[in-house]
Design an enzyme around this catalytic site. Structure first.
Site, mmCIF file in Angstrom:
data_model
loop_
_atom_site.group_PDB
_atom_site.id
_atom_site.type_symbol
_atom_site.label_atom_id
_atom_site.label_comp_id
_atom_site.label_asym_id
_atom_site.label_seq_id
_atom_site.Cartn_x
_atom_site.Cartn_y
_atom_site.Cartn_z
ATOM 1 C CE LYS A 54 -4.280 -1.675 2.021
ATOM 2 N NZ LYS A 54 -5.121 -1.687 3.198
ATOM 3 C CE LYS A 111 -6.892 -8.506 -0.698
ATOM 4 N NZ LYS A 111 -6.669 -7.857 0.592
ATOM 5 C CE LYS A 152 -12.887 -2.679 1.075
ATOM 6 N NZ LYS A 152 -13.490 -3.230 2.225
HETATM 7 P P1 TYM Z 1 -10.477 -5.897 5.598
HETATM 8 O O1 TYM Z 1 -11.487 -4.861 5.904
HETATM 9 O O2 TYM Z 1 -9.506 -5.655 4.502
HETATM 10 O O3 TYM Z 1 -11.221 -7.261 5.309
HETATM 11 C C1 TYM Z 1 -12.205 -7.763 6.190
HETATM 12 C C2 TYM Z 1 -12.167 -9.281 6.205
HETATM 13 O O4 TYM Z 1 -12.415 -9.793 4.892
HETATM 14 C C3 TYM Z 1 -11.367 -10.677 4.529
HETATM 15 N N1 TYM Z 1 -11.139 -10.564 3.076
HETATM 16 C C4 TYM Z 1 -11.138 -11.606 2.226
HETATM 17 N N2 TYM Z 1 -11.339 -12.916 2.415
HETATM 18 C C5 TYM Z 1 -11.284 -13.710 1.330
HETATM 19 N N3 TYM Z 1 -11.027 -13.262 0.069
HETATM 20 C C6 TYM Z 1 -10.814 -11.947 -0.167
HETATM 21 N N4 TYM Z 1 -10.570 -11.519 -1.407
HETATM 22 C C7 TYM Z 1 -10.867 -11.047 0.946
HETATM 23 N N5 TYM Z 1 -10.715 -9.706 1.070
HETATM 24 C C8 TYM Z 1 -10.879 -9.427 2.383
HETATM 25 C C9 TYM Z 1 -10.164 -10.214 5.329
HETATM 26 O O5 TYM Z 1 -9.189 -11.223 5.467
HETATM 27 C C10 TYM Z 1 -10.794 -9.829 6.644
HETATM 28 O O6 TYM Z 1 -10.980 -10.949 7.478
HETATM 29 N N6 TYM Z 1 -7.211 -5.233 9.327
HETATM 30 C C11 TYM Z 1 -8.467 -5.847 8.934
HETATM 31 C C12 TYM Z 1 -9.634 -5.418 9.805
HETATM 32 C C13 TYM Z 1 -9.371 -5.605 11.255
HETATM 33 C C14 TYM Z 1 -9.435 -6.811 11.996
HETATM 34 C C15 TYM Z 1 -9.105 -6.456 13.326
HETATM 35 C C16 TYM Z 1 -9.765 -8.129 11.658
HETATM 36 C C17 TYM Z 1 -9.016 -4.607 12.102
HETATM 37 N N7 TYM Z 1 -8.834 -5.133 13.356
HETATM 38 C C18 TYM Z 1 -9.069 -7.413 14.344
HETATM 39 C C19 TYM Z 1 -9.726 -9.075 12.685
HETATM 40 C C20 TYM Z 1 -9.381 -8.723 14.014
HETATM 41 C C21 TYM Z 1 -8.774 -5.458 7.497
HETATM 42 O O7 TYM Z 1 -8.305 -4.482 7.001
HETATM 43 O O8 TYM Z 1 -9.684 -6.298 6.915
#
Ligand code: TYM
Length: 349
Positions: free
Chosen positions: A131, A213, A216
């Site tokens: 990023k 991956k 969005k």
């Molecule tokens: P984020 O918002 O990018 O994604 C949220 C969740 O969706 C999953 N995910 C996917 N799973 C499968 N295929 C994909 N293409 C895909 N894209 C996203 C992510 O693995 C995630 O589980 N840092 C985290 C948010 C967060 C968090 C936490 C999660 C903040 N604090 C504490 C767990 C525990 C994030 O940016 O996820």
């Protein structure tokens, strides 16, 4: 801050510490089918399976500001993610649903985790490396330190289990290391959490480039399906997904990443093993397979969208979020007191 003024919100007692589950989603843009399969759908399944576990599921808005956000858009997205959680089937009777920034302890423990982690560890995070090149206005410090905040999100609640997709694995590993390091430095304080990854669907890939991956933030809207996509558009995206030219419906990520990704989506949404799908579609065309999958995706999105529009403008959503924040804060504040005491901060004896 959590709702302290609404007398209608009834406060439940804090249960004795059984198991706890924590997870969150960042409210940047709309949620995709990847978020649904990798995370949301898992939360809903687990809420019914894990009877002795308390759930803390939140909207990770503090994580969103690691990159520039438009104020109005962010507000809209926070509410939209909250409504989508419920629309996908999260039950507020079983889950504490809240907005991260409404529980101040996340930021406090985030700072303490920054004071536990080393810069080198942060610089090694692949999401940061990916990023940082995409920030024309400069790289915010929080983009580097954000895994410390994520560790705090998890450790604040003594989570035993953290359901996430594959892309968050490295952050979870860091969280485990930080918990272990802190416990070693100051005495037993945090539970070292376990990640929980779906058997299929932990990494849903882009429909236009299945080696990347589904995300969005991709410029090509055909590469992802959003949960609120018009159903016709969603069907068309599946039908125009990139596949190979040999015409055999078989799972082989290396040689056939496109069809393998579609098989994964099909398998995840219908709970049908991939092997079974291979035999059902043996000798059948890609076009028939895609038409069937397009319907499966539309069938999955339809009820989510119907429920979403019931929640999004409903004051019940605010009640649920206030109740969730209040409860989360009770547990989080006790934990922070314990951490301060262990570290010698403030005046706690
Ligand atoms: P984020 O918002 O990018 O994604 C949220 C969740 O969706 C999953 N995910 C996917 N799973 C499968 N295929 C994909 N293409 C895909 N894209 C996203 C992510 O693995 C995630 O589980 N840092 C985290 C948010 C967060 C968090 C936490 C999660 C903040 N604090 C504490 C767990 C525990 C994030 O940016 O996820």
């Amino acid at each position: 801050m959590p709702n302290k003024s609404n007398p209608k919100v009834q406060q439940k007692p804090i249960p004795a510490k059984g198991k706890r589950l924590v997870s969150g989603i960042k409210p940047t843009g709309q949620l995709t089918l990847g978020n649904y399969i990798g995370a949301l759908r898992q939360f809903v399944k687990l809420q019914d399976e894990l009877k002795d576990t308390e759930f803390f599921i939140f909207i990770a808005d503090l994580h969103a500001i690691t990159t520039p956000q438009d104020r109005q858009e962010l507000k809209k997205n926070i509410r939209s993610v909250a409504a989508l959680y419920l629309a996908c089937g999260l039950d507020p009777e079983k889950v504490n649903l809240f907005i991260q920034s409404e529980v101040n302890e996340h930021a406090v423990l985030g700072y303490i985790m920054e004071s536990t982690a080393y810069i080198g560890e942060m610089e090694r995070m692949t999401q940061y490396k990916d990023k940082k090149g995409k920030q024309p206005e400069g790289i915010r410090t929080s983009l580097l330190t954000y895994p410390a905040l994520m560790a705090a999100d998890i450790l604040l609640y003594d989570a035993d289990i953290v359901p996430i997709g594959d892309d968050q694995k490295q952050h979870l590993e860091l969280t485990r290391n930080l918990a272990t390091r802190f416990n070693h430095l100051y005495g037993d304080t945090f539970v070292v959490p376990e990640g929980f990854f779906p058997e299929t669907g932990a990494r849903i890939m882009s429909l236009s480039d299945p080696t990347k991956k589904m995300d969005k933030s991709n410029d090509n809207a055909k590469s992802y399906i959003m949960l609120l996509d018009d159903l016709g558009a969603a069907r068309n995206k599946i039908k125009s997904a990139i596949t190979d030219s040999d015409g055999i419906i078989k799972y082989d990520v290396k040689k056939k990443p496109g069809i393998s990704n579609l098989l994964t989506i099909y398998s995840s949404l219908t709970d049908t093993p991939i092997k079974e799908l291979e035999s059902i579609y043996k000798g059948k065309s890609y076009s028939l397979f895609k038409t069937d999958l397009a319907e499966i995706v539309a069938d999955a999105l339809r009820p989510i969208q119907q429920n979403y529009f019931e929640y999004i403008n409903n004051p019940r959503l605010d009640e649920i979020l206030s109740q969730g924040a209040e409860r989360a804060q009770l547990i989080a504040s006790r934990k922070i007191q314990k951490v301060f005491k262990k570290m010698g901060l403030g005046r706690i004896k």
